[in-house]
Scaffold this motif. Structure first.
Motif, PDB file in Angstrom:
ATOM      1  N   PRO A  35      -2.207  -4.702   2.154  1.00  0.00           N
ATOM      2  CA  PRO A  35      -1.969  -4.003   3.423  1.00  0.00           C
ATOM      3  C   PRO A  35      -0.805  -4.583   4.211  1.00  0.00           C
ATOM      4  O   PRO A  35      -0.175  -3.898   5.005  1.00  0.00           O
ATOM      5  CB  PRO A  35      -3.295  -4.178   4.167  1.00  0.00           C
ATOM      6  CG  PRO A  35      -3.915  -5.397   3.567  1.00  0.00           C
ATOM      7  CD  PRO A  35      -3.493  -5.416   2.136  1.00  0.00           C
ATOM      8  N   SER A  37      -8.304  -4.595   2.867  1.00  0.00           N
ATOM      9  CA  SER A  37      -7.620  -4.062   4.042  1.00  0.00           C
ATOM     10  C   SER A  37      -7.955  -4.872   5.289  1.00  0.00           C
ATOM     11  O   SER A  37      -7.105  -5.098   6.144  1.00  0.00           O
ATOM     12  CB  SER A  37      -8.006  -2.596   4.247  1.00  0.00           C
ATOM     13  OG  SER A  37      -7.402  -2.073   5.400  1.00  0.00           O
ATOM     14  N   GLU A  38      -9.188  -5.349   5.366  1.00  0.00           N
ATOM     15  CA  GLU A  38      -9.634  -6.085   6.543  1.00  0.00           C
ATOM     16  C   GLU A  38      -9.267  -7.568   6.485  1.00  0.00           C
ATOM     17  O   GLU A  38      -8.995  -8.186   7.522  1.00  0.00           O
ATOM     18  CB  GLU A  38     -11.158  -5.945   6.685  1.00  0.00           C
ATOM     19  CG  GLU A  38     -11.622  -4.528   7.003  1.00  0.00           C
ATOM     20  CD  GLU A  38     -13.134  -4.396   6.956  1.00  0.00           C
ATOM     21  OE1 GLU A  38     -13.806  -5.350   6.476  1.00  0.00           O
ATOM     22  OE2 GLU A  38     -13.649  -3.351   7.383  1.00  0.00           O
ATOM     23  N   ALA A  97       0.807  -1.212   0.000  1.00  0.00           N
ATOM     24  CA  ALA A  97       0.000   0.000   0.000  1.00  0.00           C
ATOM     25  C   ALA A  97       0.849   1.275   0.000  1.00  0.00           C
ATOM     26  O   ALA A  97       0.465   2.290  -0.609  1.00  0.00           O
ATOM     27  CB  ALA A  97      -0.935  -0.002   1.213  1.00  0.00           C
ATOM     28  N   ARG A 139     -11.324  -2.163  -1.627  1.00  0.00           N
ATOM     29  CA  ARG A 139     -10.157  -1.806  -0.814  1.00  0.00           C
ATOM     30  C   ARG A 139     -10.443  -1.981   0.676  1.00  0.00           C
ATOM     31  O   ARG A 139      -9.546  -2.343   1.441  1.00  0.00           O
ATOM     32  CB  ARG A 139      -9.720  -0.372  -1.112  1.00  0.00           C
ATOM     33  CG  ARG A 139      -9.193  -0.244  -2.532  1.00  0.00           C
ATOM     34  CD  ARG A 139      -8.328   0.946  -2.756  1.00  0.00           C
ATOM     35  NE  ARG A 139      -7.773   0.907  -4.101  1.00  0.00           N
ATOM     36  CZ  ARG A 139      -6.891   1.750  -4.583  1.00  0.00           C
ATOM     37  NH1 ARG A 139      -6.441   2.720  -3.810  1.00  0.00           N
ATOM     38  NH2 ARG A 139      -6.439   1.651  -5.820  1.00  0.00           N
ATOM     39  N   THR A 140     -11.672  -1.769   1.052  1.00  0.00           N
ATOM     40  CA  THR A 140     -12.034  -1.941   2.460  1.00  0.00           C
ATOM     41  C   THR A 140     -11.919  -3.408   2.871  1.00  0.00           C
ATOM     42  O   THR A 140     -11.302  -3.739   3.898  1.00  0.00           O
ATOM     43  CB  THR A 140     -13.465  -1.440   2.717  1.00  0.00           C
ATOM     44  OG1 THR A 140     -13.536  -0.039   2.399  1.00  0.00           O
ATOM     45  CG2 THR A 140     -13.851  -1.633   4.178  1.00  0.00           C
TER      46      THR A 140
END
Length: 350
Positions: free
Chosen positions: A84, A238-239, A62, A234-235
């Motif tokens: 990430p 990221s998680e 990232a 992207r959320t």
């Protein structure tokens, strides 16, 4: 629709190329050869004649999103896939592959690191075209092998079954980086090539391989498919990306699969994995020294590679087979024979 896609892996930090390559600016974003183009830019241009720009995906950390966007402005932001956390090559390839599945299930894919050098690009592109054509008509997983020029202990090897008169050969097994004695034995055997880390396959074939050989990775990305290619991508990445297994594509898939082929050739390849690999492709002076940057003076020295920062004069006297790298922050002096220790050194300094 053009079915050829390219996945560029650009998330590494190139610690064996320290101190020029750093976590802030890894080697793929540097103009290593002084051509005016960074390694990742050269990689993009090498493949853009085989795959249209809209069919590229760069998978990177990232923190390097802006560097990729700056150096390959032809890409849209959604073609830059941000990890990430680092999770090795299998999750990297899986992320891009499951994303491509939602766009073109018939895709044929070439996967390449961002930091390789290819000196004979026309021959390289011919081999890639051969691989893509074969992948479109078979269930084979294809890797590119490099004909070895020396018994090198820094590369993994591929043992293959030679098919006379053919360019595509069946893989017998993958061999980890050998000691010098085994490396010499591999060279003498004549049916071993270096593992380049470049792969070609049909999308459906690699997805089936993930399901067969790394089921937890397959399960993870199958669960994320509905969010890929949406505003929520992207959320969820990221998680959830950190839940990926930390495993290489070689160990996770290629060493276990049955239908594995290798194509090899002579196209001036180097992975630029170490200072020694850079030394091998640079022009040398009469004493077999290679130098980079301004204000470098070598006296009574042989077989050295010296990188100057350009801010001060770097002078050597009476040294042989040594790496000298001068940057704004660090001065590295290391025997070429000890270059594999640089990565360990960087880890200790952290």
């Amino acid at each position: 629709m053009n079915n050829n896609y390219c996945i560029i892996m650009a998330g590494g930090i190139g610690s064996r190329f320290w101190p020029w390559s750093t976590e802030t600016t890894p080697k793929q974003f540097l103009d290593i050869l002084g051509t005016g183009k960074t390694l990742i830019r050269q990689t993009f241009e090498r493949f853009v004649g085989l795959c249209p720009a809209e069919n590229f995906y760069v998978v990177t950390n990232a923190r390097y999103f802006d560097l990729v966007q700056e150096q390959i402005p032809e890409l849209n932001p959604d073609q830059i896939l941000c990890e990430p956390v680092r999770r090795n090559t299998a999750p990297c390839i899986a992320y891009a592959s499951y994303k491509i599945k939602g766009i073109n299930p018939a895709a044929n894919i070439v996967v390449t690191p961002a930091d390789h050098v290819i000196l004979k690009e026309e021959e390289f592109q011919r081999v890639i075209r051969l691989g893509l054509d074969h992948a479109s008509q078979s269930n084979d997983l294809i890797t590119l092998g490099i004909e070895p020029t020396r018994p090198d202990t820094g590369y993994g090897y591929i043992e293959f079954q030679k098919s006379e008169g053919q360019e595509i050969h069946s893989v017998e097994q993958f061999r980890e980086k050998p000691d010098l004695e085994n490396a010499k034995r591999f060279i003498e055997a004549g049916n071993f090539v270096w593992n380049s880390g470049v792969f070609i396959w049909n999308l459906q074939v690699i997805l089936q391989a993930f399901e067969n050989y790394i089921p937890d990775l397959h399960e993870l990305f199958t669960g994320l498919e509905s969010s890929l290619n949406t505003d929520n991508e992207r959320t969820v990445i990221s998680e959830q990306f950190a839940n990926s297994p930390d495993i290489s594509i070689d160990y996770g898939v290629m060493e276990k699969a049955d239908q594995v082929k290798v194509i090899f050739g002579d196209f001036g390849w180097s992975d630029l994995g170490t200072w020694g690999s850079l030394f091998s492709i640079l022009d040398k002076d009469e004493q077999n020294n290679a130098s980079l940057g301004d204000q470098v003076h070598l006296s009574n020295s042989t077989g050295c590679i010296v990188k100057g920062s350009g801010k001060r004069l770097v002078v050597t006297e009476g040294i042989d087979d040594v790496i000298v790298v001068d940057t704004d922050d660090v001065l590295l002096i290391c025997k070429k024979s000890d270059e594999q220790k640089i990565k360990q050194l960087v880890a200790k300094l952290k």
